[in-house]
Every structure is written in structure tokens, then in C-alpha cells.
Scaffold this motif. Structure first.
Motif, PDB file in Angstrom:
ATOM      1  N   THR A 143       0.955  -1.221  -0.061  1.00 64.81           N
ATOM      2  CA  THR A 143      -0.009   0.032  -0.125  1.00 64.81           C
ATOM      3  C   THR A 143       0.930   1.250  -0.125  1.00 64.81           C
ATOM      4  N   ARG A 144       1.894   1.483   0.768  1.00 64.57           N
ATOM      5  CA  ARG A 144       2.592   2.305   0.893  1.00 64.57           C
ATOM      6  C   ARG A 144       3.468   2.693  -0.270  1.00 64.57           C
ATOM      7  N   ALA A 145       4.001   1.647  -0.940  1.00 62.82           N
ATOM      8  CA  ALA A 145       4.718   1.652  -2.149  1.00 62.82           C
ATOM      9  C   ALA A 145       4.119   2.397  -3.354  1.00 62.82           C
ATOM     10  N   LEU A 146       2.481   1.700  -3.476  1.00 65.47           N
ATOM     11  CA  LEU A 146       1.702   1.935  -4.268  1.00 65.47           C
ATOM     12  C   LEU A 146       1.354   3.707  -4.237  1.00 65.47           C
ATOM     13  N   ALA A 147       1.278   3.928  -3.139  1.00 63.16           N
ATOM     14  CA  ALA A 147       1.029   5.606  -2.625  1.00 63.16           C
ATOM     15  C   ALA A 147       1.976   6.360  -3.194  1.00 63.16           C
ATOM     16  N   ARG A 148       3.469   6.114  -2.805  1.00 63.10           N
ATOM     17  CA  ARG A 148       4.633   6.648  -3.274  1.00 63.10           C
ATOM     18  C   ARG A 148       4.436   6.742  -4.870  1.00 63.10           C
ATOM     19  N   LEU A 149       4.287   5.776  -5.554  1.00 59.12           N
ATOM     20  CA  LEU A 149       4.311   5.566  -6.862  1.00 59.12           C
ATOM     21  C   LEU A 149       3.290   6.593  -7.539  1.00 59.12           C
ATOM     22  N   GLN A 150       1.845   6.398  -7.236  1.00 63.16           N
ATOM     23  CA  GLN A 150       1.061   7.261  -7.539  1.00 63.16           C
ATOM     24  C   GLN A 150       0.989   8.829  -7.425  1.00 63.16           C
ATOM     25  N   CYS A 151       1.419   8.953  -6.071  1.00 58.61           N
ATOM     26  CA  CYS A 151       1.738  10.434  -5.853  1.00 58.61           C
ATOM     27  C   CYS A 151       2.872  11.048  -6.779  1.00 58.61           C
ATOM     28  N   ALA A 152       3.850  10.218  -6.939  1.00 60.72           N
ATOM     29  CA  ALA A 152       4.913  10.986  -7.935  1.00 60.72           C
ATOM     30  C   ALA A 152       4.386  11.137  -9.184  1.00 60.72           C
ATOM     31  N   GLN A 153       3.357  10.476  -9.774  1.00 62.56           N
ATOM     32  CA  GLN A 153       2.985  10.774 -10.862  1.00 62.56           C
ATOM     33  C   GLN A 153       2.159  11.839 -11.233  1.00 62.56           C
ATOM     34  N   VAL A 154       1.714  12.607 -10.110  1.00 68.37           N
ATOM     35  CA  VAL A 154       0.820  13.887 -10.318  1.00 68.37           C
ATOM     36  C   VAL A 154       1.582  14.914  -9.931  1.00 68.37           C
ATOM     37  N   ARG A 167       1.610  11.497   7.172  1.00 68.78           N
ATOM     38  CA  ARG A 167       1.626  10.055   7.161  1.00 68.78           C
ATOM     39  C   ARG A 167       2.234   9.668   5.789  1.00 68.78           C
ATOM     40  N   LEU A 168       1.665  10.526   4.800  1.00 71.59           N
ATOM     41  CA  LEU A 168       2.474  10.562   3.251  1.00 71.59           C
ATOM     42  C   LEU A 168       3.587  10.702   3.404  1.00 71.59           C
ATOM     43  N   VAL A 169       4.300  11.664   4.054  1.00 75.68           N
ATOM     44  CA  VAL A 169       5.623  11.932   4.271  1.00 75.68           C
ATOM     45  C   VAL A 169       6.458  11.102   4.817  1.00 75.68           C
ATOM     46  N   GLU A 170       5.792  10.072   5.692  1.00 71.20           N
ATOM     47  CA  GLU A 170       6.363   8.972   6.444  1.00 71.20           C
ATOM     48  C   GLU A 170       6.485   7.752   5.278  1.00 71.20           C
ATOM     49  N   TYR A 171       5.744   7.870   4.258  1.00 72.07           N
ATOM     50  CA  TYR A 171       5.703   6.914   3.261  1.00 72.07           C
ATOM     51  C   TYR A 171       6.779   7.192   2.236  1.00 72.07           C
ATOM     52  N   GLY A 172       7.285   8.591   2.324  1.00 67.30           N
ATOM     53  CA  GLY A 172       8.257   8.802   1.408  1.00 67.30           C
ATOM     54  C   GLY A 172       7.976   9.519   0.308  1.00 67.30           C
ATOM     55  N   VAL A 173       6.539  10.059   0.378  1.00 65.59           N
ATOM     56  CA  VAL A 173       6.070  10.954  -0.648  1.00 65.59           C
ATOM     57  C   VAL A 173       6.609  12.494  -0.670  1.00 65.59           C
ATOM     58  N   THR A 174       7.046  12.995  -1.635  1.00 63.13           N
ATOM     59  CA  THR A 174       7.651  14.115  -1.900  1.00 63.13           C
ATOM     60  C   THR A 174       7.092  15.082  -2.827  1.00 63.13           C
ATOM     61  N   THR A 175       5.996  14.743  -3.339  1.00 64.24           N
ATOM     62  CA  THR A 175       5.173  15.561  -4.258  1.00 64.24           C
ATOM     63  C   THR A 175       4.601  16.953  -3.805  1.00 64.24           C
ATOM     64  N   SER A 397       7.056  20.946  -1.551  1.00 65.10           N
ATOM     65  CA  SER A 397       6.953  19.351  -1.494  1.00 65.10           C
ATOM     66  C   SER A 397       6.156  19.161  -0.445  1.00 65.10           C
ATOM     67  N   ALA A 398       5.430  17.656  -0.194  1.00 61.51           N
ATOM     68  CA  ALA A 398       4.814  17.184   0.852  1.00 61.51           C
ATOM     69  C   ALA A 398       5.707  17.233   2.273  1.00 61.51           C
ATOM     70  N   ALA A 399       7.021  16.886   1.950  1.00 61.23           N
ATOM     71  CA  ALA A 399       7.860  17.113   3.458  1.00 61.23           C
ATOM     72  C   ALA A 399       7.891  18.438   3.862  1.00 61.23           C
ATOM     73  N   ALA A 400       8.258  19.484   3.039  1.00 60.02           N
ATOM     74  CA  ALA A 400       8.153  20.821   3.318  1.00 60.02           C
ATOM     75  C   ALA A 400       6.805  21.236   3.974  1.00 60.02           C
ATOM     76  N   ALA A 401       5.795  20.869   3.298  1.00 63.11           N
ATOM     77  CA  ALA A 401       4.299  21.454   3.834  1.00 63.11           C
ATOM     78  C   ALA A 401       4.279  20.793   5.090  1.00 63.11           C
ATOM     79  N   ALA A 402       4.677  19.493   5.505  1.00 58.93           N
ATOM     80  CA  ALA A 402       4.636  18.955   6.828  1.00 58.93           C
ATOM     81  C   ALA A 402       5.186  19.499   7.919  1.00 58.93           C
ATOM     82  N   ALA A 403       6.697  19.905   7.305  1.00 59.36           N
ATOM     83  CA  ALA A 403       7.475  20.575   8.479  1.00 59.36           C
ATOM     84  C   ALA A 403       6.814  21.899   8.660  1.00 59.36           C
ATOM     85  N   ARG A 404       6.245  22.473   7.877  1.00 58.76           N
ATOM     86  CA  ARG A 404       5.558  24.005   8.324  1.00 58.76           C
ATOM     87  C   ARG A 404       4.225  23.838   9.130  1.00 58.76           C
ATOM     88  N   ALA A 405       3.634  22.656   8.730  1.00 57.92           N
ATOM     89  CA  ALA A 405       2.526  22.571   9.607  1.00 57.92           C
ATOM     90  C   ALA A 405       3.157  22.182  11.059  1.00 57.92           C
TER      91      ALA A 405
END
Length: 409
Positions: A143-154, A167-175, A397-405
Motif C-alpha cells: 500500500t505504501r509503495a503504491l501510494a509513493r508511486l501514484q503520488c509521484a505521477q501527479v 503519514r504520506l511524508v512517512e511513506y516517502g512522498v515528496t510531491t 514538497s509534501a515534506a516541506a508542507a508537513a514541516a511547516r505544519a
């Protein structure tokens, strides 16, 4: 702006994603934008919430083990592509990660426009209930791998709450991502007749009523609410829990209610019309109860509060961002006794319940749909600008947005 939305779910299938799409279509149209929606054909004669703008229904079939949902025909989705290309769009907004995700990508490539996707659902916590024999570790990893892949495609992600983004940042999403909850159209929650609903179900005017509204699914943790009822009815035997919704867990929950000895204190009333019977149902309740641990937002909490129904709920994931203790809600611990004690307190203390109801209405006003939609329109514009500039900023990026939050909390 001309926006093409694609989703694997929409009305008459009732859930939070359908509601979010309905609200967005309406608010974007009010703001002067054109929204076209591609969604499954459910074979229904009357489809509530069709709203403004073109709606393309795609041939579909039932999903195994979940007959409420539909799987769209890929061929039918692709047959629609030339018509959509002729219409022309500025941006594609995908709402679900199944065939709609891949169709949205295909449409966007053909149109030469960016893709935004809303991550509505925490699928990692859902799959265990529907594929129970699969190893949990394997399912979680896939599930996490699919989330990373799909989020990277948009080109951009919309997330309903900061805990979901984290949670998405923990998955490794950077979009590139933005936290934009679904707003509440307060005009939809100004009516309702509780006495009419009670008369319909032959519920005495003074009988204490607890209410749950939503999908009757395993991940909603409704079994916890039945355990609460078993504890509560030891002290308030006349209390009644109304469950408004349908889903795959319904028969399991009926059996659990029988086992717990509270079957007579629980009523399953199915899905209710959002413009009439559902409003009456909310108005008939003394307390709204919600125990899901997997919500990315929990829009029904705001609906209840907008109609002056105080909430007792768990503050986990998205609901932690919606619920504020004392602002129309009492936050309970993830413990049956504590939850039941808080419900009992509200049912017995009419003054406290009234004060919380007043606060609930005021708090719901701060979640207005126009304000949230304005934030989405800004995100659309930023996405178009980033695409035109030939790249996406790392600071978005997702990581930066999460850090600001995190820094603001």
C-alpha cells in the motif's frame, strides 16, 4: 478555469468522497469555473447531487466483496478521451487511486495539462478488513509503495488534514502538496425536523438518542460504539443508538449487538436523503458519536455540529484536526468507559449539552466551503504556474508542507 474531475465513486454511492466532490463542483461553479466530472454509472434512475456542469457516466460493474462500489470499464474511459480532448481543459483533478487515477493521467497527457490528486482515504488501514488472510506487513508495504508511486505521477497533492499529510511524508512522498479540508456548505444544514424523524421511527420525544452517520464499514470502528452502548445502557437503559448508513459490516454489527445484549437499543436506518430525512435525523439526536481511527477528515462531524448536535468522538488522524474539546465536542480517550462516561454526562446535563450545541454551530461556521474552495483555486493556479515554469519547487514538497505544519503546532 476549466477543470476535469475523475473519480471511481460518486452519488448515488454515499460516502465522504462523493460529498466532497459534490461540494467542490458547486463551489467552483459559484466562483465562475467550469467543472466536468467523469464517474461510474450506477444504473440509478435518480442520482442526487448531480450539480452544475457536465457529468459523464462511464459503464461499470460491481466490485467483488463490495457491491456498493463500481469498477469502471477501462475501454469506456478511453473511448471518452477524444470527446474530452475536443472540449479542452486547463487541469485534471483526480479523486480516487483506482482506474480514475490512471484515466486522469491519460487524459492529462492527451490534453497537455497538469494533474492534481486529492488523497481522501488512508487505504493502509482499510485493506486488512477486506483482505484478512493476507500478511499485514506485506499489505502495508504494498500500500505504501503504491501510494509513493501514484503520488509521484501527479503535479500536486491535496490532502484533507495535516496528520494525513504527515503519514504520506512517512511513506516517502515528496510531491508538492497542500492541506485543504473539504468545506461545509452551511446552506445545506439550516433545516431539519427532529420531531418528525422521531415520529417516523416511533421514538418518544424524551428518549436519549445517540447518532452515527456514515458508511457501515469495519474500518469505521462502529463495534466500539456498540460496546459503549453496552456500558451506557447499564446506567441509561432507555438510550438509543441510531446508525444511519449502509455497508459491508452491517450484518456483523447486528450480530455483535445481539451478543452484547443491546439489539433493542440500536436502530439501523440505512442511507437517508441528504436534503430531507438526514437533516431530520441529525436534529433528532442528542449526541453525535464517532469512533473511527482512520478518517482523513470526518465531514459528518461538522455536519452534526452545524445542526447543533454536540459530538463525542475520538481525535485520531483527520478527526484530531476537526475536533476541538469544548468547541462543540468532547474528545474521548480510546477507551469504552471514558467514551461512555462523556456521553452519559452530556445526556444527563441538559445545560452543558445546550452550551456545547451553541458552540457547535459557531465552530462549524469556521469551516465554510467558499473559504476552502478559494484555497483550492489558489493551489490550482500555483500548479499551473509551476507547470508553465517547467518544474515544481522543492519548497512546495509534501515534506516541506508537513514541516511547516509541525512548526505551527
Amino acid at each position: 478555469m476549466r477543470i476535469l474531475m475523475v473519480s471511481d465513486v460518486y452519488f448515488p454511492r454515499i460516502n465522504g468522497v462523493s460529498t466532497a466532490i459534490m461540494i467542490l463542483r458547486r463551489e467552483l461553479a459559484r466562483a465562475g469555473h467550469e467543472v466536468t466530472l467523469v464517474a461510474p454509472d450506477y444504473g440509478a434512475c435518480h442520482v442526487p447531487g448531480d450539480g452544475p456542469g457536465p457529468l459523464y457516466r462511464v459503464r461499470s460493474r460491481s466490485v467483488w466483496r463490495d457491491p456498493e462500489d463500481r469498477r469502471m470499464s477501462w475501454r469506456a474511459l478511453m473511448d471518452l478521451a477524444p470527446e474530452l480532448a475536443r472540449r479542452g481543459f486547463d487541469l485534471v483533478h483526480v479523486h480516487t487511486p483506482f482506474l480514475a487515477h490512471y484515466a486522469g493521467l491519460a487524459y492529462a497527457r492527451r490534453l497537455g495539462v497538469p494533474v492534481v490528486e486529492t488523497y481522501h482515504t488512508l487505504f493502509e488501514e482499510y485493506l486488512f478488513h477486506y483482505v484478512p488472510l493476507a500478511p499485514h506487513g506485506l499489505m502495508r508495504g504494498l500500500t505504501r509503495a503504491l501510494a509513493r508511486l501514484q503520488c509521484a505521477q501527479v503535479d500536486g497533492l491535496v490532502v484533507p488534514s495535516h496528520p494525513m499529510l504527515q503519514r504520506l511524508v512517512e511513506y516517502g512522498v515528496t510531491t508538492r502538496a497542500a492541506v485543504i479540508p473539504t468545506g461545509l456548505d452551511l446552506e445545506d444544514f439550516a433545516g431539519g425536523d427532529g420531531a418528525r424523524f422521531r415520529a417516523w421511527l416511533d421514538i418518544p420525544p424524551t428518549r436519549p438518542v445517540l447518532l452515527y452517520v456514515g458508511r457501515v464499514a469495519h474500518e469505521k470502528n462502529i463495534g466500539f460504539l456498540l460496546e459503549v452502548m453496552a456500558r451506557l445502557t447499564q446506567r441509561l437503559p432507555e438510550a438509543l443508538l441510531v446508525i444511519a448508513g449502509e455497508g459491508p459490516a452491517q450484518e456483523h454489527l447486528r450480530r455483535q449487538a445481539e451478543t452484547l445484549g443491546v439489539a433493542a437499543q440500536v436502530r439501523f436506518v440505512g442511507y437517508l436523503d441528504r436534503q430531507t430525512a438526514l437533516l431530520d435525523c441529525y436534529r433528532a439526536a442528542d449526541v453525535f458519536v464517532f469512533a473511527s481511527r482512520t478518517e482523513t477528515q470526518g465531514l459528518v462531524l461538522l455536519e452534526a455540529m452545524a445542526l447543533g448536535v454536540p459530538v463525542v468522538g475520538l481525535a485520531v488522524m483527520g478527526t484530531a484536526e476537526v475536533l476541538r474539546d469544548g468547541e462543540g465536542a468532547l474528545i474521548a480517550q480510546d477507551d469504552v468507559t471514558d467514551f461512555a462516561d462523556k456521553v452519559e454526562r452530556l445526556l444527563k446535563d441538559h445545560a452543558a449539552r445546550h452550551e456545547l450545541a451553541v458552540r457547535a454551530r459557531a465552530y462549524a461556521q469556521t469551516w465554510s466551503a467558499p473559504e476552502m474552495t478559494a484555497r483550492l483555486i489558489s493551489f490550482y493556479a500555483e500548479t499551473l504556474e509551476a507547470r508553465a515554469a517547467g518544474g515544481l519547487s522543492r519548497t512546495g514538497s509534501a515534506a516541506a508542507a508537513a514541516a511547516r505544519a509541525e512548526s505551527r503546532s
